[in-house]
Design an enzyme around this catalytic site. Structure first.
Site, short mmCIF file in Angstrom:
data_model
loop_
_atom_site.label_atom_id
_atom_site.label_comp_id
_atom_site.label_asym_id
_atom_site.label_seq_id
_atom_site.Cartn_x
_atom_site.Cartn_y
_atom_site.Cartn_z
N ASP A 31 -49.80 -26.64 12.87
CA ASP A 31 -48.98 -27.25 13.91
C ASP A 31 -49.39 -26.65 15.26
OD1 ASP A 31 -46.41 -27.93 15.69
OD2 ASP A 31 -45.88 -28.83 13.69
N SER A 125 -45.27 -46.16 11.35
CA SER A 125 -43.97 -46.37 12.27
C SER A 125 -43.49 -48.09 11.77
CB SER A 125 -43.82 -45.99 13.51
OG SER A 125 -42.65 -46.45 14.22
N TYR A 150 -47.84 -45.76 21.91
CA TYR A 150 -47.01 -44.89 21.14
C TYR A 150 -47.50 -45.91 19.79
CZ TYR A 150 -44.43 -43.16 17.18
OH TYR A 150 -44.03 -42.85 15.59
N LYS A 154 -50.34 -45.62 16.71
CA LYS A 154 -50.19 -45.94 15.08
C LYS A 154 -50.73 -47.02 14.31
CE LYS A 154 -47.27 -42.50 14.82
NZ LYS A 154 -47.66 -41.28 13.95
P1 NAD Z 1 -41.94 -34.10 15.64
O1 NAD Z 1 -42.23 -34.04 16.98
O2 NAD Z 1 -40.74 -33.47 15.16
O3 NAD Z 1 -43.21 -33.74 14.62
C1 NAD Z 1 -44.43 -33.69 15.12
C2 NAD Z 1 -44.93 -32.33 14.96
O4 NAD Z 1 -46.52 -32.52 15.29
C3 NAD Z 1 -44.53 -31.39 15.96
O5 NAD Z 1 -44.35 -29.97 15.41
C4 NAD Z 1 -45.55 -31.10 17.06
O6 NAD Z 1 -45.65 -29.76 17.50
C5 NAD Z 1 -46.89 -31.47 16.19
N1 NAD Z 1 -48.06 -31.92 16.87
C6 NAD Z 1 -48.17 -32.80 17.89
N2 NAD Z 1 -49.48 -32.78 18.16
C7 NAD Z 1 -50.06 -32.03 17.60
C8 NAD Z 1 -51.57 -31.91 17.43
N3 NAD Z 1 -52.33 -32.46 18.35
N4 NAD Z 1 -52.07 -30.80 16.72
C9 NAD Z 1 -50.93 -29.98 15.81
N5 NAD Z 1 -49.65 -30.36 16.00
C10 NAD Z 1 -49.19 -31.37 16.55
O7 NAD Z 1 -41.78 -35.59 15.22
P2 NAD Z 1 -41.21 -36.28 13.82
O8 NAD Z 1 -39.86 -37.01 14.08
O9 NAD Z 1 -41.29 -35.36 12.71
O10 NAD Z 1 -42.21 -37.24 13.55
C11 NAD Z 1 -43.42 -36.85 12.72
C12 NAD Z 1 -44.37 -38.20 12.63
O11 NAD Z 1 -43.56 -39.50 12.24
C13 NAD Z 1 -44.98 -38.51 13.65
O12 NAD Z 1 -46.55 -38.80 13.34
C14 NAD Z 1 -44.14 -39.48 14.22
O13 NAD Z 1 -44.93 -40.34 15.31
C15 NAD Z 1 -43.77 -40.47 13.15
N6 NAD Z 1 -42.51 -40.98 13.16
C16 NAD Z 1 -41.43 -40.70 13.53
C17 NAD Z 1 -40.26 -41.40 13.72
C18 NAD Z 1 -39.05 -40.55 14.18
O14 NAD Z 1 -38.07 -41.38 14.55
N7 NAD Z 1 -38.77 -39.38 14.20
C19 NAD Z 1 -40.31 -42.65 13.19
C20 NAD Z 1 -41.41 -43.12 12.83
C21 NAD Z 1 -42.63 -42.55 12.89
C1 UD1 Z 2 -37.28 -45.98 19.06
C2 UD1 Z 2 -38.55 -46.61 19.42
C3 UD1 Z 2 -39.43 -46.77 18.21
C4 UD1 Z 2 -39.41 -45.68 17.41
C5 UD1 Z 2 -38.17 -45.26 17.16
C6 UD1 Z 2 -38.06 -43.85 16.31
C7 UD1 Z 2 -38.00 -47.75 21.60
C8 UD1 Z 2 -38.20 -48.84 22.41
N1 UD1 Z 2 -38.42 -47.58 20.28
O1 UD1 Z 2 -36.68 -47.16 18.26
O2 UD1 Z 2 -40.78 -47.16 18.63
O3 UD1 Z 2 -40.21 -45.97 16.50
O4 UD1 Z 2 -37.13 -44.86 18.19
O5 UD1 Z 2 -38.05 -42.72 16.85
O6 UD1 Z 2 -37.93 -46.70 22.18
N2 UD1 Z 2 -29.19 -46.67 21.84
C9 UD1 Z 2 -28.07 -46.80 22.59
N3 UD1 Z 2 -27.83 -45.66 23.36
C10 UD1 Z 2 -28.82 -44.62 23.31
C11 UD1 Z 2 -29.80 -44.34 22.50
C12 UD1 Z 2 -29.95 -45.59 21.81
O7 UD1 Z 2 -27.56 -47.52 22.62
O8 UD1 Z 2 -28.27 -43.48 23.83
C13 UD1 Z 2 -29.42 -47.94 20.95
C14 UD1 Z 2 -30.74 -48.27 21.02
O9 UD1 Z 2 -30.72 -49.57 22.18
C15 UD1 Z 2 -31.14 -49.25 19.92
C16 UD1 Z 2 -30.43 -48.23 18.73
O10 UD1 Z 2 -29.54 -47.43 19.37
O11 UD1 Z 2 -30.71 -50.38 19.91
C17 UD1 Z 2 -31.46 -47.18 18.20
O12 UD1 Z 2 -32.21 -46.48 19.13
P1 UD1 Z 2 -33.30 -45.47 18.84
O13 UD1 Z 2 -32.80 -44.60 17.86
O14 UD1 Z 2 -33.89 -45.22 20.33
O15 UD1 Z 2 -34.28 -46.32 17.91
P2 UD1 Z 2 -35.20 -47.69 18.02
O16 UD1 Z 2 -34.84 -48.25 19.37
O17 UD1 Z 2 -35.33 -48.33 16.78
#
Ligand code: NAD
Ligand code: UD1
Length: 338
Positions: A31, A125, A150, A154
């Site tokens: 990381d 995602s 973003y 993916k």
């Molecule tokens: P996060 O930011 O907490 O974790 C990602 C980690 O990757 C971080 O610790 C960051 O320091 C590290 N990182 C980023 N770029 C790097 C690089 N070039 N080299 C080495 N380390 C690097 O995010 P998360 O929520 O834990 O998400 C993890 C994965 O899941 C991501 O790929 C994210 O896109 C995917 N994802 C997350 C969500 C969500 O809502 N959290 C939803 C769908 C997909």
């Molecule tokens: C968002 C991202 C999506 C990503 C996901 C998880 C956008 C458009 N989409 O999705 O690509 O994979 O996060 O990281 O950003 N909401 C409120 N008030 C707030 C925050 C959110 O009303 O302050 C609502 C949003 O409008 C949405 C719901 O809560 O309807 C969930 O929001 P969020 O947690 O950001 O997730 P996604 O929109 O599903």
């Protein structure tokens, strides 16, 4: 043999590393700490019962670092979380996102190939389904138009994995499409620590609860849903972590490339989430209805039947646990890991 977990100091990665450690797997974390704190490593070690976690501070785009890592550790599989993930930011600096998320993954796959490591799990995602897919989202729906760089990053990595699996029969890969991860470790020692002002719903609700935000902005109440607010499929991060262990165990049966939804299979509206958080925390969450947020979809949730059938995985934590554990994490760590 060890599992390499890129992004293992991040939110989902740290919970997955802990789950791996708890079942006795060796883990190496890579990381660059661009969105994580070193303190996470201490917390994982504590929760895992004291064993050391091998941590390499480095970037997935750094070939020398990867070569050194693969040659000095016996890596059997890679779980690849490392990515940038802020949707809004990705529209402002798309090239940075493509470099980090797409080029970074290509470099990682090249170095895996060079080192003879062919087992790969990728964090995709639900955003790859785009705006027009029918709900619930099913893995067989063609993906083509995510709404942000973003999301496109993916989708591109999924295509790279699929093409590489066609070309290299030894390559076994699973893309896991997450729905909306929330929650924290039950101990309250590990959770999501967003840098700056959070965008996602539950961190925003929690920040209102601890008094850092005066009220929650609810983005739109005129959607065609139960109460006019958007609905999402929220999944507890520990259930999500367990999905990775199941996917890892299933890799040996995979021929080429597979995709699975990891979600709870049902959805909750924003107002339902507020209510559930109020019950769990005993805190009143004031909110104001604001205009719709650009790019938001009214409702989506996962069809989880394929993951249930193949991976023998299903969620076991519901909205009560999601809210309880989120609140516990924020109560114990109002400043996150800092
Ligand atoms: P996060 O930011 O907490 O974790 C990602 C980690 O990757 C971080 O610790 C960051 O320091 C590290 N990182 C980023 N770029 C790097 C690089 N070039 N080299 C080495 N380390 C690097 O995010 P998360 O929520 O834990 O998400 C993890 C994965 O899941 C991501 O790929 C994210 O896109 C995917 N994802 C997350 C969500 C969500 O809502 N959290 C939803 C769908 C997909
Ligand atoms: C968002 C991202 C999506 C990503 C996901 C998880 C956008 C458009 N989409 O999705 O690509 O994979 O996060 O990281 O950003 N909401 C409120 N008030 C707030 C925050 C959110 O009303 O302050 C609502 C949003 O409008 C949405 C719901 O809560 O309807 C969930 O929001 P969020 O947690 O950001 O997730 P996604 O929109 O599903």
């Amino acid at each position: 043999m060890a599992i390499l977990v890129t992004g293992g100091a991040g939110y989902i990665g740290s919970h997955t590393v802990l789950a791996l450690k708890l079942r006795g797997d060796q883990v190496v974390i890579l990381d660059n700490l661009c969105n994580a704190s070193r303190e996470v490593i201490n917390r994982i070690e504590k929760l895992a019962g004291g064993g050391k976690v091998v941590f390499v501070e480095g970037d997935i785009r750094n070939r020398a670092c990867l070569r050194d890592l693969f040659s000095s550790n016996d890596i059997s599989a890679v779980i690849h979380f490392a990515a940038l993930k802020a949707v809004g930011e990705s529209t402002r600096i798309p090239l940075v996102y493509y470099d980090n998320n797409v080029t970074g993954t290509v470099v990682l796959l090249e170095e895996m190939n060079r080192s003879g490591v062919y087992n790969f799990i990728f964090s995709s995602s639900a955003t790859v389904y785009g705006a027009n897919a029918p709900v619930p989202y099913v893995e067989t729906t063609p993906i083509c138009a995510p709404s942000s760089p973003y999301g496109t990053s993916k989708m591109m990595v999924e295509f790279v994995m699929r093409e590489f699996a066609f070309a290299e029969p030894k390559f076994k890969a699973i893309a896991l499409r997450y729905f909306n991860p929330v929650g924290a470790n039950e101990s309250g020692e590990m959770g999501e620590d967003p840098v700056g002002i959070p965008n996602n719903l539950l961190p925003c609700i929690a920040q209102v609860a601890i008094g850092r935000l005066p009220y929650l902005r609810v983005f739109g109440n005129d959607y065609p849903t139960v109460d006019g607010t958007c609905q999402r499929d929220y999944i507890h991060v520990v259930d999500l972590a367990e999905g990775h262990l199941k996917a890892l165990d299933y890799l040996s049966k995979v021929k080429g490339y597979k995709v699975y939804n990891l979600g709870g299979g049902k959805c909750y509206s924003v107002l339902e989430m507020i209510k559930a958080f109020e019950i769990a925390s005993g805190k009143y969450i004031p909110y104001k209805i604001k205009p719709r947020r650009n790019g938001d979809l009214a409702t989506f949730w996962a069809d989880t039947r394929l993951a249930e059938k193949d991976l023998d995985w299903r969620v076991s934590r519901g909205i009560t646990e999601m809210m309880r554990d989120t609140w516990n994490w924020y109560l114990k760590n109002p400043n996150g890991f800092r």
